[in-house]
Design an enzyme around this catalytic site. Structure first.
Site, PDB file in Angstrom:
ATOM      1  N   GLN A 188       0.162   8.700  12.042  1.00 38.78           N
ATOM      2  CA  GLN A 188      -0.679   7.721  12.741  1.00 38.78           C
ATOM      3  C   GLN A 188       0.116   7.045  13.852  1.00 38.78           C
ATOM      4  O   GLN A 188      -0.391   6.831  14.954  1.00 38.78           O
ATOM      5  CB  GLN A 188      -1.195   6.659  11.759  1.00 38.78           C
ATOM      6  CG  GLN A 188      -2.194   7.188  10.736  1.00 38.78           C
ATOM      7  CD  GLN A 188      -2.576   6.112   9.705  1.00 38.78           C
ATOM      8  OE1 GLN A 188      -1.862   5.132   9.522  1.00 38.78           O
ATOM      9  NE2 GLN A 188      -3.696   6.321   9.042  1.00 38.78           N
TER      10      GLN A 188
ATOM     11  N   SER B  36       0.395 -18.492  15.949  1.00 40.90           N
ATOM     12  CA  SER B  36      -0.620 -17.489  15.610  1.00 40.90           C
ATOM     13  C   SER B  36      -1.934 -18.192  15.279  1.00 40.90           C
ATOM     14  O   SER B  36      -1.943 -19.127  14.465  1.00 40.90           O
ATOM     15  CB  SER B  36      -0.138 -16.669  14.410  1.00 40.90           C
ATOM     16  OG  SER B  36      -1.136 -15.787  13.963  1.00 40.90           O
TER      17      SER B  36
ATOM     18  N   ASP C 110       6.832  -6.346  13.933  1.00 38.88           N
ATOM     19  CA  ASP C 110       6.263  -7.627  13.489  1.00 38.88           C
ATOM     20  C   ASP C 110       6.062  -7.625  11.975  1.00 38.88           C
ATOM     21  O   ASP C 110       5.512  -6.670  11.409  1.00 38.88           O
ATOM     22  CB  ASP C 110       4.901  -7.853  14.162  1.00 38.88           C
ATOM     23  CG  ASP C 110       4.284  -9.194  13.762  1.00 38.88           C
ATOM     24  OD1 ASP C 110       4.743 -10.231  14.272  1.00 38.88           O
ATOM     25  OD2 ASP C 110       3.341  -9.202  12.948  1.00 38.88           O
TER      26      ASP C 110
ATOM     27  N   TRP D 148      -3.306  -8.939  16.908  1.00 40.29           N
ATOM     28  CA  TRP D 148      -3.320  -8.233  15.619  1.00 40.29           C
ATOM     29  C   TRP D 148      -4.642  -7.516  15.381  1.00 40.29           C
ATOM     30  O   TRP D 148      -5.670  -7.887  15.919  1.00 40.29           O
ATOM     31  CB  TRP D 148      -2.939  -9.123  14.474  1.00 40.29           C
ATOM     32  CG  TRP D 148      -3.674 -10.370  14.119  1.00 40.29           C
ATOM     33  CD1 TRP D 148      -3.393 -11.635  14.563  1.00 40.29           C
ATOM     34  CD2 TRP D 148      -4.747 -10.527  13.169  1.00 40.29           C
ATOM     35  NE1 TRP D 148      -4.223 -12.546  13.963  1.00 40.29           N
ATOM     36  CE2 TRP D 148      -5.071 -11.903  13.099  1.00 40.29           C
ATOM     37  CE3 TRP D 148      -5.453  -9.650  12.360  1.00 40.29           C
ATOM     38  CZ2 TRP D 148      -6.073 -12.422  12.268  1.00 40.29           C
ATOM     39  CZ3 TRP D 148      -6.463 -10.160  11.526  1.00 40.29           C
ATOM     40  CH2 TRP D 148      -6.767 -11.507  11.495  1.00 40.29           C
ATOM     41  N   SER D 149      -4.551  -6.502  14.550  1.00 39.30           N
ATOM     42  CA  SER D 149      -5.702  -5.650  14.197  1.00 39.30           C
ATOM     43  C   SER D 149      -6.474  -5.164  15.420  1.00 39.30           C
ATOM     44  O   SER D 149      -7.698  -5.299  15.499  1.00 39.30           O
ATOM     45  CB  SER D 149      -6.641  -6.360  13.215  1.00 39.30           C
ATOM     46  OG  SER D 149      -5.990  -6.588  11.985  1.00 39.30           O
ATOM     47  N   PRO D 150      -5.782  -4.538  16.386  1.00 38.69           N
ATOM     48  CA  PRO D 150      -6.471  -4.030  17.581  1.00 38.69           C
ATOM     49  C   PRO D 150      -7.464  -2.914  17.235  1.00 38.69           C
ATOM     50  O   PRO D 150      -8.372  -2.620  18.002  1.00 38.69           O
ATOM     51  CB  PRO D 150      -5.326  -3.493  18.455  1.00 38.69           C
ATOM     52  CG  PRO D 150      -4.205  -3.222  17.496  1.00 38.69           C
ATOM     53  CD  PRO D 150      -4.334  -4.261  16.426  1.00 38.69           C
TER      54      PRO D 150
ATOM     55  N   TYR E 196       4.073 -11.484   3.705  1.00 40.87           N
ATOM     56  CA  TYR E 196       3.559 -10.135   3.459  1.00 40.87           C
ATOM     57  C   TYR E 196       4.231  -9.557   2.207  1.00 40.87           C
ATOM     58  O   TYR E 196       5.459  -9.450   2.143  1.00 40.87           O
ATOM     59  CB  TYR E 196       3.814  -9.187   4.652  1.00 40.87           C
ATOM     60  CG  TYR E 196       3.083  -9.554   5.936  1.00 40.87           C
ATOM     61  CD1 TYR E 196       2.066 -10.511   5.964  1.00 40.87           C
ATOM     62  CD2 TYR E 196       3.404  -8.927   7.141  1.00 40.87           C
ATOM     63  CE1 TYR E 196       1.412 -10.837   7.151  1.00 40.87           C
ATOM     64  CE2 TYR E 196       2.745  -9.244   8.328  1.00 40.87           C
ATOM     65  CZ  TYR E 196       1.758 -10.207   8.314  1.00 40.87           C
ATOM     66  OH  TYR E 196       1.107 -10.531   9.496  1.00 40.87           O
TER      67      TYR E 196
ATOM     68  N   GLN F 197       0.817  -1.226   0.000  1.00 41.48           N
ATOM     69  CA  GLN F 197       0.000   0.000   0.000  1.00 41.48           C
ATOM     70  C   GLN F 197       0.853   1.280   0.000  1.00 41.48           C
ATOM     71  O   GLN F 197       0.473   2.272  -0.608  1.00 41.48           O
ATOM     72  CB  GLN F 197      -0.936  -0.003   1.224  1.00 41.48           C
ATOM     73  CG  GLN F 197      -1.875   1.194   1.302  1.00 41.48           C
ATOM     74  CD  GLN F 197      -2.609   1.265   2.655  1.00 41.48           C
ATOM     75  OE1 GLN F 197      -2.424   0.424   3.520  1.00 41.48           O
ATOM     76  NE2 GLN F 197      -3.417   2.294   2.826  1.00 41.48           N
TER      77      GLN F 197
ATOM     78  N   ARG G 195      -7.387   2.170   4.072  1.00 39.52           N
ATOM     79  CA  ARG G 195      -7.253   0.756   3.692  1.00 39.52           C
ATOM     80  C   ARG G 195      -8.451   0.301   2.852  1.00 39.52           C
ATOM     81  O   ARG G 195      -8.305  -0.496   1.935  1.00 39.52           O
ATOM     82  CB  ARG G 195      -7.087  -0.117   4.943  1.00 39.52           C
ATOM     83  CG  ARG G 195      -6.919  -1.580   4.623  1.00 39.52           C
ATOM     84  CD  ARG G 195      -6.606  -2.422   5.849  1.00 39.52           C
ATOM     85  NE  ARG G 195      -5.299  -2.112   6.428  1.00 39.52           N
ATOM     86  CZ  ARG G 195      -4.755  -2.760   7.444  1.00 39.52           C
ATOM     87  NH1 ARG G 195      -5.412  -3.779   7.976  1.00 39.52           N
ATOM     88  NH2 ARG G 195      -3.571  -2.426   7.921  1.00 39.52           N
TER      89      ARG G 195
HETATM   90  P1  NDP Z   1      -4.742  -2.146  12.918  1.00 36.08           P
HETATM   91  O1  NDP Z   1      -6.061  -2.651  13.409  1.00 36.08           O
HETATM   92  O2  NDP Z   1      -3.869  -1.396  13.847  1.00 36.08           O
HETATM   93  O3  NDP Z   1      -5.013  -1.294  11.595  1.00 36.08           O
HETATM   94  C1  NDP Z   1      -3.997  -0.482  11.091  1.00 36.08           C
HETATM   95  C2  NDP Z   1      -4.521   0.406   9.994  1.00 36.08           C
HETATM   96  O4  NDP Z   1      -5.476   1.327  10.536  1.00 36.08           O
HETATM   97  C3  NDP Z   1      -3.409   1.248   9.431  1.00 36.08           C
HETATM   98  O5  NDP Z   1      -2.666   0.596   8.422  1.00 36.08           O
HETATM   99  C4  NDP Z   1      -4.150   2.453   8.927  1.00 36.08           C
HETATM  100  O6  NDP Z   1      -4.747   2.137   7.668  1.00 36.08           O
HETATM  101  C5  NDP Z   1      -5.250   2.619   9.992  1.00 36.08           C
HETATM  102  N1  NDP Z   1      -4.791   3.507  11.076  1.00 36.08           N
HETATM  103  C6  NDP Z   1      -3.731   3.322  11.916  1.00 36.08           C
HETATM  104  N2  NDP Z   1      -3.626   4.334  12.763  1.00 36.08           N
HETATM  105  C7  NDP Z   1      -4.634   5.181  12.471  1.00 36.08           C
HETATM  106  C8  NDP Z   1      -5.016   6.405  13.038  1.00 36.08           C
HETATM  107  N3  NDP Z   1      -4.373   6.955  14.047  1.00 36.08           N
HETATM  108  N4  NDP Z   1      -6.098   7.030  12.507  1.00 36.08           N
HETATM  109  C9  NDP Z   1      -6.777   6.477  11.484  1.00 36.08           C
HETATM  110  N5  NDP Z   1      -6.440   5.315  10.894  1.00 36.08           N
HETATM  111  C10 NDP Z   1      -5.377   4.666  11.405  1.00 36.08           C
HETATM  112  O7  NDP Z   1      -3.861  -3.357  12.512  1.00 36.08           O
HETATM  113  P2  NDP Z   1      -3.504  -4.150  11.162  1.00 36.08           P
HETATM  114  O8  NDP Z   1      -4.734  -4.739  10.589  1.00 36.08           O
HETATM  115  O9  NDP Z   1      -2.656  -3.306  10.307  1.00 36.08           O
HETATM  116  O10 NDP Z   1      -2.624  -5.302  11.782  1.00 36.08           O
HETATM  117  C11 NDP Z   1      -1.505  -4.927  12.596  1.00 36.08           C
HETATM  118  C12 NDP Z   1      -0.430  -5.954  12.504  1.00 36.08           C
HETATM  119  O11 NDP Z   1      -0.901  -7.211  13.006  1.00 36.08           O
HETATM  120  C13 NDP Z   1       0.043  -6.286  11.085  1.00 36.08           C
HETATM  121  O12 NDP Z   1       0.911  -5.323  10.571  1.00 36.08           O
HETATM  122  C14 NDP Z   1       0.721  -7.599  11.346  1.00 36.08           C
HETATM  123  O13 NDP Z   1       1.974  -7.360  11.936  1.00 36.08           O
HETATM  124  C15 NDP Z   1      -0.225  -8.255  12.323  1.00 36.08           C
HETATM  125  N6  NDP Z   1      -1.212  -9.150  11.675  1.00 36.08           N
HETATM  126  C16 NDP Z   1      -1.097 -10.494  11.891  1.00 36.08           C
HETATM  127  C17 NDP Z   1      -1.968 -11.382  11.320  1.00 36.08           C
HETATM  128  C18 NDP Z   1      -1.820 -12.833  11.603  1.00 36.08           C
HETATM  129  O14 NDP Z   1      -2.470 -13.655  10.945  1.00 36.08           O
HETATM  130  N7  NDP Z   1      -0.972 -13.219  12.517  1.00 36.08           N
HETATM  131  C19 NDP Z   1      -3.069 -10.948  10.438  1.00 36.08           C
HETATM  132  C20 NDP Z   1      -3.138  -9.516  10.294  1.00 36.08           C
HETATM  133  C21 NDP Z   1      -2.254  -8.659  10.916  1.00 36.08           C
HETATM  134  P3  NDP Z   1      -5.129   3.224   6.555  1.00 36.08           P
HETATM  135  O15 NDP Z   1      -4.430   4.498   6.889  1.00 36.08           O
HETATM  136  O16 NDP Z   1      -4.692   2.602   5.285  1.00 36.08           O
HETATM  137  O17 NDP Z   1      -6.630   3.337   6.639  1.00 36.08           O
END
Ligand code: NDP
Length: 334
Positions: A291, A152, A49, A205-207, A54, A27, A228
């Protein structure tokens, strides 16, 4: 930035980890990726992480390059093995000895590092005997290529079986990496109690539910440009289950709670997962350095019990907590 122990180990990690799924090598451009890593380091994040799969290996390369000038001892690097990187041959997926050994060597080459701190089984592999998987991980640790091993999205029974075999092989599984957020709570009934008993932490992940809990997606309105949900490289597809008007309406009910705590919505979402003592770190993604700077302020926040209850009430109809939703693929066909 506060640190927490990873499972019952001596390793300390930052309670907010920067993760690069869907962003680095995909992205966002490399200079933005580097700026995000810089922002994380500036904010005190030392834990990162990634995964081999990826962006088909590019995410590891971008992260390794962005961290190349850092003191290795001051970083905690997590990566994973299970899914294929590029080619999808019969042995390019899963947790066989062959894929684990080739996987760790490929990850170290792309990261340009001698070892990773945490090597994680990205999913459970129903096709490979667990004994084979655990003995391969034991050898990865003995070779010094990974210091600790985690998993995981394993369910409670898989964690128990894995930990028993790991102890017999002379090491321990220290962590499980599940999806966890105020909206997705499927680990609470079974995985967390098992992990506590086994000395394992959750690294979650994805908090922010991929950005949905940031409150920027509004019901009935198009997704904001550059988010996203508009990313055709893959993000638009992975987030779509959350872009439901009833979920988005309930998320907006969190605004007054965030205001009462003087937090932004993203900070509230991250602080929420960190209230759980079995969570060692929140894996937070970011597509822009601003962010990262905003999100790190969630470290150290305490949410009073009455506001935790108010969050439950606001989100209640949208909360998923069925433990059967902790799933790995039934076969390892990619
Ligand atoms: P999040 O739920 O933290 O989402 C992150 C996304 O939210 C960002 O890329 C951005 O996207 C948006 N964001 C972040 N901060 C802000 C903000 N302050 N204001 C507005 N939008 C914001 O987590 P992810 O889904 O990215 O997952 C986090 C990590 O978890 C991954 O990088 C990976 O390391 C791990 N993971 C592991 C998996 C597994 O199967 N083990 C699966 C998925 C993730 P945007 O700006 O593009 O909208």
């Amino acid at each position: 930035m506060d640190y927490r122990y990873l499972g019952r180990s001596g390793l300390k990690i930052t309670e907010i980890t920067y993760g690069n799924w869907l962003t680095h090598g995909s992205q966002v451009e490399n200079d933005v990726a580097t700026a995000c890593v810089r922002a994380a380091l500036d904010a005190g994040i030392t834990t990162f992480d990634t995964a081999d799969t990826y962006a088909n290996g590019k995410a590891e390369e971008v992260l390794g390059a962005a961290l190349a000038s850092e003191r290795r001892e001051s970083l905690e690097i997590f990566t994973k093995v299970y899914w294929p990187v590029g080619l999808k041959g019969p042995n390019d997926t899963g947790l066989s000895r062959k894929h684990i050994m080739e996987g760790i060597n490929g990850s170290l080459r792309r990261l340009n590092m001698d070892y990773v701190d945490l090597y994680q089984a990205h999913r459970f592999d129903y096709e490979t005997p667990l004994e084979e998987t655990i003995s391969a991980f034991a050898d990865v640790v003995r070779a010094g290529k990974a210091l600790y091993i985690g998993v995981s999205e394993w369910n409670a029974e898989q964690l128990r079986r894995g930990q028993l075999l790991a102890r017999e092989a002379g090491f321990a599984l220290v962590s499980n990496q599940p999806q966890y957020s105020a909206l997705w709570r499927v680990i609470e009934p079974e995985v967390i109690p098992a992990a506590k008993e086994l000395g394992m932490s959750q690294v979650v992940w994805s908090p922010m539910a991929q950005g949905v809990l940031s409150g920027k997606y509004l019901p009935g309105q198009p997704a904001p440009a550059g988010s996203r949900a508009t990313d055709e490289h893959g993000g638009a597809n992975t987030i779509k289950a959350y872009l439901d008007d009833s979920i988005l309406t309930n998320v907006q009910k969190l605004r007054p709670i965030a205001d009462e705590l003087s937090l932004s919505m993203p900070q509230l979402a991250i602080a929420w997962v960190l209230q759980n003592e079995n969570v060692a770190t929140a894996l937070v993604g970011a597509s822009r350095p601003e962010q990262v700077a905003e999100n790190v302020a969630a470290s150290g926040v305490k949410i009073p019990a009455e506001l935790m209850a108010a969050i439950d009430e606001a989100l209640a109809p949208s909360i998923v907590n069925d433990p059967a939703k902790t799933l790995s693929p039934a076969t390892r066909v990619a």
